[in-house]
Design an enzyme around this catalytic site. Structure first.
Site, PDB file in Angstrom:
ATOM      1  N   ASN A   1       1.595   3.401  11.550  1.00 31.68           N
ATOM      2  CA  ASN A   1       0.700   4.031  12.510  1.00 31.68           C
ATOM      3  C   ASN A   1       1.253   3.158  13.590  1.00 31.68           C
ATOM      4  O   ASN A   1       1.601   2.109  13.374  1.00 31.68           O
ATOM      5  CB  ASN A   1      -0.747   3.840  12.070  1.00 31.68           C
ATOM      6  CG  ASN A   1      -1.146   2.290  11.706  1.00 31.68           C
ATOM      7  OD1 ASN A   1      -0.958   1.756  10.653  1.00 31.68           O
ATOM      8  ND2 ASN A   1      -1.514   1.483  12.676  1.00 31.68           N
TER       9      ASN A   1
ATOM     10  N   SER B   1       0.812  -1.167  -0.130  1.00 31.32           N
ATOM     11  CA  SER B   1      -0.150  -0.087   0.146  1.00 31.32           C
ATOM     12  C   SER B   1       0.878   1.356  -0.062  1.00 31.32           C
ATOM     13  O   SER B   1       1.578   1.578   0.818  1.00 31.32           O
ATOM     14  CB  SER B   1      -0.793   0.157   1.402  1.00 31.32           C
ATOM     15  OG  SER B   1      -1.473  -1.003   1.859  1.00 31.32           O
TER      16      SER B   1
ATOM     17  N   ALA C   1       2.697  -2.002   4.365  1.00 34.89           N
ATOM     18  CA  ALA C   1       2.388  -1.092   5.358  1.00 34.89           C
ATOM     19  C   ALA C   1       1.971  -1.960   6.637  1.00 34.89           C
ATOM     20  O   ALA C   1       1.064  -2.905   6.319  1.00 34.89           O
ATOM     21  CB  ALA C   1       1.284  -0.104   4.841  1.00 34.89           C
TER      22      ALA C   1
ATOM     23  N   HIS D   1      -7.419   3.942   7.340  1.00 30.93           N
ATOM     24  CA  HIS D   1      -6.755   3.889   6.149  1.00 30.93           C
ATOM     25  C   HIS D   1      -6.127   5.016   5.550  1.00 30.93           C
ATOM     26  O   HIS D   1      -5.020   4.966   4.825  1.00 30.93           O
ATOM     27  CB  HIS D   1      -7.632   3.199   4.891  1.00 30.93           C
ATOM     28  CG  HIS D   1      -7.034   2.646   3.899  1.00 30.93           C
ATOM     29  ND1 HIS D   1      -6.067   1.833   3.738  1.00 30.93           N
ATOM     30  CD2 HIS D   1      -7.317   3.089   2.337  1.00 30.93           C
ATOM     31  CE1 HIS D   1      -5.566   1.442   2.584  1.00 30.93           C
ATOM     32  NE2 HIS D   1      -6.421   2.432   1.495  1.00 30.93           N
TER      33      HIS D   1
ATOM     34  N   TYR E   1      -8.922 -10.382   2.486  1.00 31.73           N
ATOM     35  CA  TYR E   1     -10.304  -9.663   2.972  1.00 31.73           C
ATOM     36  C   TYR E   1     -11.012  -9.142   1.998  1.00 31.73           C
ATOM     37  O   TYR E   1     -12.078  -8.811   2.031  1.00 31.73           O
ATOM     38  CB  TYR E   1      -9.769  -8.512   4.180  1.00 31.73           C
ATOM     39  CG  TYR E   1      -8.968  -7.593   3.592  1.00 31.73           C
ATOM     40  CD1 TYR E   1      -9.502  -6.612   2.596  1.00 31.73           C
ATOM     41  CD2 TYR E   1      -7.567  -7.308   3.827  1.00 31.73           C
ATOM     42  CE1 TYR E   1      -8.822  -5.597   1.991  1.00 31.73           C
ATOM     43  CE2 TYR E   1      -6.819  -6.514   3.250  1.00 31.73           C
ATOM     44  CZ  TYR E   1      -7.390  -5.618   2.374  1.00 31.73           C
ATOM     45  OH  TYR E   1      -6.653  -4.282   1.836  1.00 31.73           O
ATOM     46  N   GLU E   2     -10.443  -9.173   0.776  1.00 32.98           N
ATOM     47  CA  GLU E   2     -10.996  -8.650  -0.443  1.00 32.98           C
ATOM     48  C   GLU E   2     -12.031  -9.739  -0.967  1.00 32.98           C
ATOM     49  O   GLU E   2     -12.755  -9.203  -2.070  1.00 32.98           O
ATOM     50  CB  GLU E   2     -10.247  -8.493  -1.528  1.00 32.98           C
ATOM     51  CG  GLU E   2      -9.118  -6.839  -1.034  1.00 32.98           C
ATOM     52  CD  GLU E   2      -8.077  -6.832  -2.399  1.00 32.98           C
ATOM     53  OE1 GLU E   2      -8.690  -6.605  -3.392  1.00 32.98           O
ATOM     54  OE2 GLU E   2      -6.962  -6.947  -2.123  1.00 32.98           O
TER      55      GLU E   2
ATOM     56  N   MET F   1      -2.101  -7.056   6.896  1.00 28.49           N
ATOM     57  CA  MET F   1      -2.996  -7.948   6.627  1.00 28.49           C
ATOM     58  C   MET F   1      -2.557  -8.457   5.300  1.00 28.49           C
ATOM     59  O   MET F   1      -3.326  -8.768   4.485  1.00 28.49           O
ATOM     60  CB  MET F   1      -4.339  -7.171   6.220  1.00 28.49           C
ATOM     61  CG  MET F   1      -4.991  -6.375   7.528  1.00 28.49           C
ATOM     62  SD  MET F   1      -6.345  -5.183   6.974  1.00 28.49           S
ATOM     63  CE  MET F   1      -6.630  -4.217   8.636  1.00 28.49           C
ATOM     64  N   SER F   2      -1.202  -8.548   5.041  1.00 26.54           N
ATOM     65  CA  SER F   2      -0.623  -9.173   3.791  1.00 26.54           C
ATOM     66  C   SER F   2       0.311 -10.106   4.187  1.00 26.54           C
ATOM     67  O   SER F   2       0.654 -10.565   5.482  1.00 26.54           O
ATOM     68  CB  SER F   2      -0.441  -8.194   2.923  1.00 26.54           C
ATOM     69  OG  SER F   2       0.658  -7.234   3.488  1.00 26.54           O
TER      70      SER F   2
ATOM     71  N   HIS G   1      -3.761   0.785  -4.008  1.00 27.28           N
ATOM     72  CA  HIS G   1      -3.143  -0.292  -4.546  1.00 27.28           C
ATOM     73  C   HIS G   1      -3.132  -0.226  -6.289  1.00 27.28           C
ATOM     74  O   HIS G   1      -4.210  -0.175  -6.869  1.00 27.28           O
ATOM     75  CB  HIS G   1      -3.633  -1.902  -4.211  1.00 27.28           C
ATOM     76  CG  HIS G   1      -3.216  -2.241  -2.870  1.00 27.28           C
ATOM     77  ND1 HIS G   1      -2.280  -2.909  -2.451  1.00 27.28           N
ATOM     78  CD2 HIS G   1      -3.706  -1.498  -1.671  1.00 27.28           C
ATOM     79  CE1 HIS G   1      -2.441  -2.949  -1.042  1.00 27.28           C
ATOM     80  NE2 HIS G   1      -3.201  -2.246  -0.795  1.00 27.28           N
TER      81      HIS G   1
ATOM     82  N   HIS H   1      -5.568  -9.068  -1.506  1.00 28.55           N
ATOM     83  CA  HIS H   1      -5.696  -9.634  -0.073  1.00 28.55           C
ATOM     84  C   HIS H   1      -7.140 -10.485   0.351  1.00 28.55           C
ATOM     85  O   HIS H   1      -7.880 -10.291  -0.662  1.00 28.55           O
ATOM     86  CB  HIS H   1      -5.781  -8.459   0.811  1.00 28.55           C
ATOM     87  CG  HIS H   1      -4.972  -7.396   0.857  1.00 28.55           C
ATOM     88  ND1 HIS H   1      -4.875  -6.469  -0.096  1.00 28.55           N
ATOM     89  CD2 HIS H   1      -3.957  -7.072   1.756  1.00 28.55           C
ATOM     90  CE1 HIS H   1      -3.944  -5.405  -0.074  1.00 28.55           C
ATOM     91  NE2 HIS H   1      -3.224  -5.820   1.078  1.00 28.55           N
TER      92      HIS H   1
HETATM   93  N1  HPA Z   1      -3.291  -3.026  11.472  1.00 28.44           N
HETATM   94  C1  HPA Z   1      -3.326  -3.910  10.374  1.00 28.44           C
HETATM   95  N2  HPA Z   1      -2.913  -3.723   9.476  1.00 28.44           N
HETATM   96  C2  HPA Z   1      -2.458  -2.542   9.091  1.00 28.44           C
HETATM   97  C3  HPA Z   1      -2.199  -1.762  10.065  1.00 28.44           C
HETATM   98  C4  HPA Z   1      -2.813  -2.027  11.313  1.00 28.44           C
HETATM   99  O1  HPA Z   1      -2.533  -1.106  12.299  1.00 28.44           O
HETATM  100  N3  HPA Z   1      -1.687  -0.427   9.569  1.00 28.44           N
HETATM  101  C5  HPA Z   1      -1.381  -0.801   8.314  1.00 28.44           C
HETATM  102  N4  HPA Z   1      -1.823  -2.069   8.190  1.00 28.44           N
END
Ligand code: HPA
Length: 282
Positions: free
Chosen positions: A238, A33, A116, A250, A88-89, A214-215, A64, A86
């Protein structure tokens, strides 16, 4: 999709893609990302939209891209997956792995995976980078479920050194050369798409994770199955839930990735060079 057709699908994708590449590089990269900017830094770049490669699933999330980029970092040729899909998609684990399996089937022998991630360790400031040394696959999924695809790899692949030690050393040398700190740690891969609760982050910390996302984990499993050497780097976008005060978004993830992309390009380019285009051996 039924399992038996994956190898045929990969071979169709290879047949469509290979003639369009100036050469098959040793090194592939997966750009996460907001990190697709790396592809724009390549010399002699050739872009092939995912739509032009049969069976390659298309990302459904903003931030993406969806293109393969061939190009050079210095003199080293590389092939980038600029944009990933992903679970989750709504994609299954084998679909998530299709892009990296395509790299392996083309003949790429080393892959650098980027993402990320949220920082679980409070010392990981947004905008910093983390060398992934191991992972926790907590997605509940595995791309190797179903009949083993013997043409790709063994039924029970070893994961005890999933992240290649020589490549990790090359990343440390790259960071040292640039004079920038590089944290190291364990990446926890979750299904998403909701971010974690503070209790879940406390659990992940207790389990030994330093970053969460998540990847990556499903891709790394498929790559190790195929015998491909793996390096991986997170951009910490973050503080994970409960680590900082702010709610997660996001938009924040993308903004941090954008803000740091020049540093990221510099570090990953230096990593490619220090790994001699993916040829480095222990
Ligand atoms: N959690 C899950 N996936 C993420 C995060 C997070 O804090 N930041 C970027 N992708």
């Amino acid at each position: 999709m039924s399992d038996g057709h994956w190898v045929d699908r990969l071979d169709e994708a290879v047949s469509a893609l290979a003639p369009r590449l100036p050469a098959v590089p040793s090194l592939g990269l997966v750009l996460g990302s907001g990190l697709g900017h790396f592809a724009h830094s390549l010399g002699e770049r050739h872009v092939i939209p995912y739509q032009e490669v049969p069976h390659l699933p298309l990302p459904r999330v903003s931030g993406h891209d969806a293109a393969l980029s061939w190009g050079r970092v210095g003199r080293w040729p590389v092939l980038c997956l600029q944009g990933r899909v992903h679970a989750y998609e709504g994609y299954d684990a084998a679909e998530v792995a299709f892009g990296v399996r395509l790299l392996a089937r083309l003949g790429v022998s080393t892959v650098i995976v980027t993402n990320a991630a949220g920082g679980i360790d409070p010392a990981l400031a947004p905008g910093s980078f983390l060398l992934i040394t191991d992972h926790l696959n907590l997605t509940g999924l595995n791309p190797l479920c179903g009949p083993n695809l013997d043409a790709l790899g063994p039924r029970f692949p070893d994961m005890s050194r999933a992240y290649d030690p020589a490549l990790a050393q090359a990343a440390r040398r790259a960071a040292a050369r640039l004079g920038r700190p590089l944290a190291e740690g364990v990446y926890a891969g979750l299904l998403g798409p909701s971010y974690e609760t503070p209790a879940e982050i406390a659990m992940l910390r207790a389990l030994g994770a330093h970053a969460v996302g998540m990847s990556t984990v499903l891709e790394v499993i498929a790559l190790r199955h195929a015998g491909v050497r793996v390096g991986a780097m997170s951009c910490i976008t973050n503080h994970a839930a409960g680590v900082g005060e702010a709610p997660l978004s996001h938009a924040e993830v993308e903004a941090t990735a954008q803000r740091t992309q020049a540093d990221f390009v510099q570090l990953v380019s230096a990593w490619v060079e220090e790994s001699a285009g993916g040829e480095v051996r222990a």
